[in-house]
Design a protein around this motif. Structure first.
Motif, mmCIF file in Angstrom:
data_model
loop_
_atom_site.group_PDB
_atom_site.id
_atom_site.type_symbol
_atom_site.label_atom_id
_atom_site.label_comp_id
_atom_site.label_asym_id
_atom_site.label_seq_id
_atom_site.Cartn_x
_atom_site.Cartn_y
_atom_site.Cartn_z
ATOM 1 N N PRO A 5 1.094 -0.907 -0.003
ATOM 2 C CA PRO A 5 0.181 -0.243 -0.214
ATOM 3 C C PRO A 5 0.975 1.044 0.026
ATOM 4 O O PRO A 5 2.247 1.121 1.015
ATOM 5 N N PHE A 6 0.605 2.408 -0.389
ATOM 6 C CA PHE A 6 0.759 3.133 -0.564
ATOM 7 C C PHE A 6 -0.210 4.524 0.048
ATOM 8 O O PHE A 6 -0.819 3.996 -0.135
ATOM 9 N N LEU A 7 1.382 5.313 0.995
ATOM 10 C CA LEU A 7 -0.046 6.037 2.150
ATOM 11 C C LEU A 7 0.621 7.537 1.552
ATOM 12 O O LEU A 7 0.965 7.800 1.713
ATOM 13 N N ASP A 8 -1.026 8.480 1.962
ATOM 14 C CA ASP A 8 -0.528 9.787 1.777
ATOM 15 C C ASP A 8 -0.215 9.871 3.398
ATOM 16 O O ASP A 8 0.264 8.938 4.037
ATOM 17 N N GLY A 9 -0.650 11.308 3.363
ATOM 18 C CA GLY A 9 0.149 12.538 4.497
ATOM 19 C C GLY A 9 -0.563 11.628 5.921
ATOM 20 O O GLY A 9 0.224 11.503 6.583
ATOM 21 N N LYS A 10 -1.404 10.944 5.806
ATOM 22 C CA LYS A 10 -2.714 10.802 6.905
ATOM 23 C C LYS A 10 -2.735 9.365 7.206
ATOM 24 O O LYS A 10 -2.994 9.045 8.208
ATOM 25 N N GLY A 11 -1.437 8.621 6.434
ATOM 26 C CA GLY A 11 -1.537 7.478 6.551
ATOM 27 C C GLY A 11 -2.594 6.479 5.447
ATOM 28 O O GLY A 11 -2.844 5.263 6.399
ATOM 29 N N ARG A 12 -3.038 7.009 4.682
ATOM 30 C CA ARG A 12 -4.474 6.089 4.420
ATOM 31 C C ARG A 12 -3.632 5.664 3.103
ATOM 32 O O ARG A 12 -3.013 6.263 2.509
ATOM 33 N N PRO A 13 -3.926 4.445 2.465
ATOM 34 C CA PRO A 13 -3.310 3.770 1.054
ATOM 35 C C PRO A 13 -4.106 4.959 0.583
ATOM 36 O O PRO A 13 -5.407 5.068 0.838
ATOM 37 N N TYR A 14 -4.047 5.384 -0.638
ATOM 38 C CA TYR A 14 -4.526 6.032 -1.946
ATOM 39 C C TYR A 14 -4.168 4.832 -2.736
ATOM 40 O O TYR A 14 -4.613 5.719 -4.044
ATOM 41 N N GLN A 15 -3.534 3.975 -3.096
ATOM 42 C CA GLN A 15 -3.020 3.094 -4.346
ATOM 43 C C GLN A 15 -2.229 2.179 -3.820
ATOM 44 O O GLN A 15 -1.820 1.537 -2.668
ATOM 45 N N TYR A 16 -1.704 0.540 -4.693
ATOM 46 C CA TYR A 16 -1.840 0.124 -4.133
ATOM 47 C C TYR A 16 -0.612 -0.655 -5.012
ATOM 48 O O TYR A 16 -1.552 -0.807 -6.363
ATOM 49 N N LEU A 17 0.430 -1.037 -4.759
ATOM 50 C CA LEU A 17 1.070 -1.701 -5.891
ATOM 51 C C LEU A 17 1.229 -3.678 -6.079
ATOM 52 O O LEU A 17 1.730 -4.262 -4.758
ATOM 53 N N ALA A 18 0.773 -3.856 -6.764
ATOM 54 C CA ALA A 18 0.919 -5.493 -6.643
ATOM 55 C C ALA A 18 2.175 -5.929 -7.778
ATOM 56 O O ALA A 18 2.590 -6.119 -9.008
ATOM 57 N N ILE A 19 3.040 -6.647 -6.964
ATOM 58 C CA ILE A 19 4.087 -7.167 -7.545
ATOM 59 C C ILE A 19 4.293 -8.853 -7.734
ATOM 60 O O ILE A 19 4.111 -9.230 -6.359
ATOM 61 N N ARG A 20 3.503 -9.594 -8.797
ATOM 62 C CA ARG A 20 3.917 -10.745 -9.212
ATOM 63 C C ARG A 20 4.459 -12.065 -9.311
ATOM 64 O O ARG A 20 5.585 -11.059 -10.512
#
Length: 575
Positions: free
Chosen positions: A345-360
């Motif tokens: 998960p990529f987190l914003d300034g408030k520590g909430r996910p704003y996007q996800y990177l999936a590596i497979r």
């Protein structure tokens, strides 16, 4: 009680103790109080002797107070004031008289206390030990002079305790931070508020290090700080990495290229909608970018995994934590493929996910090989059980019957001729038949096939207890018979676990519990013997066999063991 006895003298002369102490007899009357206790409550030496303890500490309940428990209570000063105290009670017998020893300290910092709050002493010791082992700790007085540092502080700063105590933190000032930074820090803690931030310090050898710092002020009864506790975590490596990352944009671009070339990569927004896929994703899934972007991953859902599996996945990444696992997907042409997946998960300034990177990484061949191996192991176990069954029958119905015929013949011969050799032959033949029965039973008890799992286990436990002198408590709630392979699996795992208990546990009791819970059979085999460290013990053939048997019927085997507390084996098998 004799006030001149050695106990009184020892306590009276212990002026170096920071605790006030009061000795109370079984009737609740004070037999002795040291000078510190008298001072706290506003009395002169010996004036407390003969007073009831409830006059000083109205809440005192000595009989029901757990020994060693630190309790927050309120005492009554001679002038009527209420005193906030931390008390600890221990009891003992002296000359057949029962006494309570109360040790206490006056609490200066009332700002964070709740009435009736209590703490087990061992927890406080453990917490302080954990804090000392994991973090950099320092106490200062109200003026910022260092009064205590732990080993971690000395290790990181490279100063000794003698060099630090009595100094202020300017001894490790790196000069990196501005005066305004330090003023803001002092304004915060002087106001009684906690300060948190990152500080760059300088060690004794001139090297620099970063610490993530929390400074907690301890407040007196007027709400003013009388000391400060600084808790720091070294983050030098983290800060170095951040600096290096700022200078390595081109390297990151190269890494992204390498990642795209070697891995299956996708990005989604916080709702799981695909915003980016690389060529590897398209190649494996057989979908184009246009078909994937704007959709979610249900497009490639194979239906293999449960709803709970994906719910746990989403709960993990939605909390900002990385998820790792193996996922079975379905390509556009309907074929299936497996991927070893990491979702970041990529987190914003408030520590909430704003996007996800999936590596497979595709692991279809490996999973196919594992499935084939599992199928092969299942077949081996089945063949092994059938062979056990065949040999058991042959021993019982073939050799066993022949030996029994010989036994009858010897009996007839004995009735006609009296001779010691005939008596010996009779005894030996009987012993051989008994050993043969035991061997046949160990290979495959006929009761397991004829009557089912529960009668077989009960019969086995009787034999086991007689042979091993271990009393096994059997608790079972199972309403229906299971399939043959599941009954055999449960029987063999119980058999193997009890064999290990006999060999290694050094105990005379064990439990076997079988429960039918929803759509699952739960089997627990436990003892309270020697136990072992799972990390130190090699996984032998017995344990491997139990795990493979569990997997062969779609079950799960888990082992929990603690030294000197015993071992617990749990088998969960679907109905």
């Amino acid at each position: 009680m004799d006030r001149n006895n050695p106990l009184n003298k020892e306590n009276k002369n212990d002026s170096s103790s920071s605790d006030a102490t009061i000795l109370v007899n079984d009737s609740g009357v004070i037999a002795y109080a040291n000078s510190q206790a008298c001072v706290y409550f506003g009395y002169q030496d010996h004036e407390l002797n003969g007073i009831e303890i409830c006059q000083l500490i109205p809440e005192a309940d000595l009989e029901n107070t757990k020994e060693g428990m630190i309790i927050h209570q309120y005492g009554q000063h001679r002038d009527g004031r209420s005193i906030s105290l931390f008390t600890r009670v221990n009891s003992f017998f002296l000359s057949e008289e029962h006494y309570y020893l109360i040790a206490f300290q006056v609490v200066k910092d009332r700002s964070r206390l709740n009435k009736q709050q209590s703490y087990p002493l061992y927890e406080l010791v453990d917490l302080f030990y954990a804090l000392n082992e994991s973090t950099i700790v320092a106490f200062t007085d109200s003026k910022g002079k260092i009064t205590y540092v732990n080993k971690k502080f000395c290790e990181v700063s490279k100063f000794s305790q003698e060099e630090l105590i009595g100094k202020d933190h300017r001894i490790i000032n790196s000069g990196f931070h501005s005066k305004e930074f330090m003023k803001e820090l002092w304004r915060t803690i002087s106001d009684g508020r906690v300060w948190q931030g990152e500080i760059k310090n300088k060690a004794k050898d001139g090297s620099f290090y970063w610490v993530d710092t929390t400074i907690v002020p301890f407040l007196d009864e007027t709400g003013r700080p009388y000391k400060y506790l600084a808790i720091r975590k070294e983050i030098t490596d983290y800060k170095r990495v951040v600096e290096e990352l700022k200078k390595s944009i081109h390297e990151l671009m190269d890494l992204e290229f390498a990642l795209d070339a070697s891995s299956i990569v996708a990005k989604t927004d916080r709702r799981g909608i695909i915003t980016y896929v690389n060529k590897q994703f398209c190649r494996v899934s057989q979908y184009t970018k246009d078909e994937l972007i704007g959709n979610d991953h249900r497009l490639i859902n194979s239906g293999y995994h449960s709803k709970e599996f994906f719910a746990e996945l989403w709960q993990t990444i939605a909390k900002g934590r990385v998820w790792r696992g193996e996922v079975k997907n379905r390509a556009k042409d309907g074929s299936y493929y497996w991927v070893d997946t990491t979702i970041v998960p990529f987190l914003d300034g408030k520590g909430r996910p704003y996007q996800y990177l999936a590596i497979r990484h595709e692991i279809t061949k490996r999973k196919t090989a594992e499935e084939e191996l599992q199928n092969m192991m299942t077949k081996i176990i089945d063949v092994q059980e059938e062979e056990r069954k065949r040999i058991s029958r042959e021993l019982h119905d073939g050799i066993g019957q022949n030996l029994y015929s010989h036994l009858i013949t010897i009996n007839r011969l004995q009735s006609e001729i009296s001779h010691p050799l005939i008596d010996q032959m009779l005894g030996e033949a009987t012993a051989i038949i008994e050993e043969l029965r035991d061997l046949s039973w160990a290979l495959r008890p006929s009761v397991l096939d004829d009557l089912g799992l529960i009668p077989a286990i009960r019969s086995y436990l009787v034999r086991y207890s007689e042979y091993s002198q271990i009393n096994v408590h059997f608790d079972c709630y199972l309403q229906t018979r299971l399939s043959s392979n599941k009954e055999i699996t449960i029987y063999r795992i119980i058999q193997e676990a009890l064999t290990n208990i006999r060999k290694y546990a050094q105990t005379d009791e064990a439990n076997v519990i079988i429960r039918e819970i929803d759509d699952e059979i739960r089997v627990v085999i436990e003892d309270f013997g020697k136990g072992f460290n799972l990390e130190e013990v090699s996984r032998g053939v017995g344990l491997f066999s139990m795990e493979e048997r569990a997997r062969a019927v779609g079950g799960l085997l888990s082992i929990h063991s603690v030294k000197e507390k015993g071992t617990r084996i749990v088998l969960e098998v679907p109905m």
